[in-house]
Design a protein around this motif. Structure first.
Motif, PDB file in Angstrom:
ATOM      1  N   ASN A 109      42.327  48.354  34.457  1.00  0.00           N
ATOM      2  CA  ASN A 109      41.624  47.454  35.394  1.00  0.00           C
ATOM      3  C   ASN A 109      40.996  48.163  36.594  1.00  0.00           C
ATOM      4  O   ASN A 109      40.863  47.577  37.679  1.00  0.00           O
ATOM      5  CB  ASN A 109      42.581  46.355  35.902  1.00  0.00           C
ATOM      6  CG  ASN A 109      43.217  45.571  34.790  1.00  0.00           C
ATOM      7  OD1 ASN A 109      42.551  45.178  33.835  1.00  0.00           O
ATOM      8  ND2 ASN A 109      44.510  45.345  34.894  1.00  0.00           N
ATOM      9  N   ARG A 110      40.560  49.408  36.417  1.00  0.00           N
ATOM     10  CA  ARG A 110      39.965  50.121  37.550  1.00  0.00           C
ATOM     11  C   ARG A 110      38.718  49.424  38.106  1.00  0.00           C
ATOM     12  O   ARG A 110      38.562  49.338  39.330  1.00  0.00           O
ATOM     13  CB  ARG A 110      39.638  51.568  37.163  1.00  0.00           C
ATOM     14  CG  ARG A 110      40.861  52.461  37.074  1.00  0.00           C
ATOM     15  CD  ARG A 110      40.487  53.917  36.864  1.00  0.00           C
ATOM     16  NE  ARG A 110      39.694  54.099  35.670  1.00  0.00           N
ATOM     17  CZ  ARG A 110      38.386  54.347  35.643  1.00  0.00           C
ATOM     18  NH1 ARG A 110      37.701  54.419  36.771  1.00  0.00           N
ATOM     19  NH2 ARG A 110      37.747  54.503  34.501  1.00  0.00           N
ATOM     20  N   PRO A 111      37.802  48.930  37.270  1.00  0.00           N
ATOM     21  CA  PRO A 111      36.632  48.247  37.838  1.00  0.00           C
ATOM     22  C   PRO A 111      37.008  47.032  38.690  1.00  0.00           C
ATOM     23  O   PRO A 111      36.403  46.789  39.740  1.00  0.00           O
ATOM     24  CB  PRO A 111      35.818  47.835  36.605  1.00  0.00           C
ATOM     25  CG  PRO A 111      36.247  48.788  35.538  1.00  0.00           C
ATOM     26  CD  PRO A 111      37.703  49.034  35.793  1.00  0.00           C
ATOM     27  N   GLU A 112      38.019  46.286  38.237  1.00  0.00           N
ATOM     28  CA  GLU A 112      38.453  45.112  38.992  1.00  0.00           C
ATOM     29  C   GLU A 112      39.096  45.526  40.318  1.00  0.00           C
ATOM     30  O   GLU A 112      38.888  44.874  41.348  1.00  0.00           O
ATOM     31  CB  GLU A 112      39.444  44.291  38.157  1.00  0.00           C
ATOM     32  CG  GLU A 112      38.821  43.607  36.949  1.00  0.00           C
ATOM     33  CD  GLU A 112      38.741  44.515  35.723  1.00  0.00           C
ATOM     34  OE1 GLU A 112      39.082  45.719  35.836  1.00  0.00           O
ATOM     35  OE2 GLU A 112      38.335  44.017  34.657  1.00  0.00           O
ATOM     36  N   ARG A 115      36.302  46.480  42.718  1.00  0.00           N
ATOM     37  CA  ARG A 115      35.630  45.311  43.294  1.00  0.00           C
ATOM     38  C   ARG A 115      36.499  44.657  44.359  1.00  0.00           C
ATOM     39  O   ARG A 115      35.989  44.203  45.404  1.00  0.00           O
ATOM     40  CB  ARG A 115      35.275  44.317  42.184  1.00  0.00           C
ATOM     41  CG  ARG A 115      34.108  44.764  41.308  1.00  0.00           C
ATOM     42  CD  ARG A 115      33.577  43.619  40.468  1.00  0.00           C
ATOM     43  NE  ARG A 115      34.514  43.216  39.435  1.00  0.00           N
ATOM     44  CZ  ARG A 115      34.550  43.740  38.207  1.00  0.00           C
ATOM     45  NH1 ARG A 115      33.711  44.714  37.884  1.00  0.00           N
ATOM     46  NH2 ARG A 115      35.421  43.307  37.315  1.00  0.00           N
ATOM     47  N   ALA A 116      37.807  44.616  44.130  1.00  0.00           N
ATOM     48  CA  ALA A 116      38.703  43.998  45.106  1.00  0.00           C
ATOM     49  C   ALA A 116      38.724  44.792  46.407  1.00  0.00           C
ATOM     50  O   ALA A 116      38.717  44.209  47.502  1.00  0.00           O
ATOM     51  CB  ALA A 116      40.116  43.892  44.522  1.00  0.00           C
ATOM     52  N   ILE A 205      45.650  43.244  41.569  1.00  0.00           N
ATOM     53  CA  ILE A 205      44.979  43.349  40.264  1.00  0.00           C
ATOM     54  C   ILE A 205      45.918  43.898  39.211  1.00  0.00           C
ATOM     55  O   ILE A 205      45.902  43.470  38.061  1.00  0.00           O
ATOM     56  CB  ILE A 205      43.731  44.253  40.371  1.00  0.00           C
ATOM     57  CG1 ILE A 205      42.797  43.744  41.464  1.00  0.00           C
ATOM     58  CG2 ILE A 205      43.002  44.327  39.036  1.00  0.00           C
ATOM     59  CD1 ILE A 205      42.262  42.354  41.254  1.00  0.00           C
ATOM     60  N   THR A 206      46.769  44.864  39.595  1.00  0.00           N
ATOM     61  CA  THR A 206      47.606  45.539  38.617  1.00  0.00           C
ATOM     62  C   THR A 206      48.861  44.764  38.259  1.00  0.00           C
ATOM     63  O   THR A 206      49.530  45.101  37.286  1.00  0.00           O
ATOM     64  CB  THR A 206      48.019  46.944  39.110  1.00  0.00           C
ATOM     65  OG1 THR A 206      48.688  46.816  40.370  1.00  0.00           O
ATOM     66  CG2 THR A 206      46.810  47.826  39.281  1.00  0.00           C
TER      67      THR A 206
END
Length: 207
Positions: A109-112, A115-116, A205-206
């Motif tokens: 989930n690096r892109p998410e 963005r956060a 996110i993680t």
């Protein structure tokens, strides 16, 4: 207040030439202490950051071409491992001790996460209150990285770096030389509290 227990010879280990010789001294002098510290600090860190954190001591590849220039205990959201997640870490290198927050290129989930961080950059600036922070991504392990003001531009830059195809981020605070020998657990916990706003965004996110 109790120090972390590292002494000068521990930092000198990272100057030893050769993979086998350096790893032997890491296993003898540093890793046992780091394992104890990780297990002792995990509940304190969980309380300080108000979230469950599980300890993992780095396992260096025994067939690697070069000996490690640092080692660390990572604290993350899973008992199973830390590499897939953003984590905080207590790191030991030849120049001292470091408290850091990281998201590596193999994390989920690096892109998410990027963005956060971008979305929260202004809020993060307020939370860090002008604190000066250090960039550890791709550092040379020979000197403490220079300090940078943790402003909105700084966090936007982290987001941009993490959004790249093989992006990663690694930031925190370091103690060099005599400070590394005398730093105590409360100081380390305070450093992780300073990193909490960023890590909380990552963790959102993680989790």
């Amino acid at each position: 207040m109790a120090t972390l227990g590292f002494i000068r010879r521990d930092f000198d280990v990272f100057a030893i030439d050769g993979f086998s010789a350096r790893m032997a001294k890491l296993d003898e002098l540093i890793n046992p202490r780091l394992i104890r510290l990780a297990n002792e600090l995990a509940p304190e860190l969980s309380r300080a950051l108000h979230m469950p954190l599980f300890p993992h001591v780095a396992k260096h590849m025994r067939r690697a071409a070069n000996p490690p220039d640092e080692t660390f205990a990572a604290f993350g959201p899973s008992r199973a491992g830390y590499k897939r997640y953003g984590y905080v870490a207590l790191c030991v290198s030849g120049v001292g001790v470091h408290a850091r927050a990281a998201v590596k290129s193999d994390a989920d989930n690096r892109p998410e996460i990027a963005r956060a961080i971008k979305l929260k950059s202004a809020d993060l600036q307020k939370s860090f209150r002008g604190a000066r922070i250090q960039q550890y991504q791709n550092w040379n392990c020979r000197e403490i990285p220079r300090s940078i003001t943790a402003g909105a531009d700084f966090f936007d830059g982290l987001a941009d770096a993490l959004a790249k195809k093989s992006g990663a981020i690694d930031v925190g605070f370091g103690w060099h030389g005599r400070d590394a020998l005398t730093v105590d657990r409360d100081e380390v916990l305070d450093a992780f509290r300073e990193l909490e706003p960023l890590y909380r965004v990552i963790r959102s996110i993680t989790s």
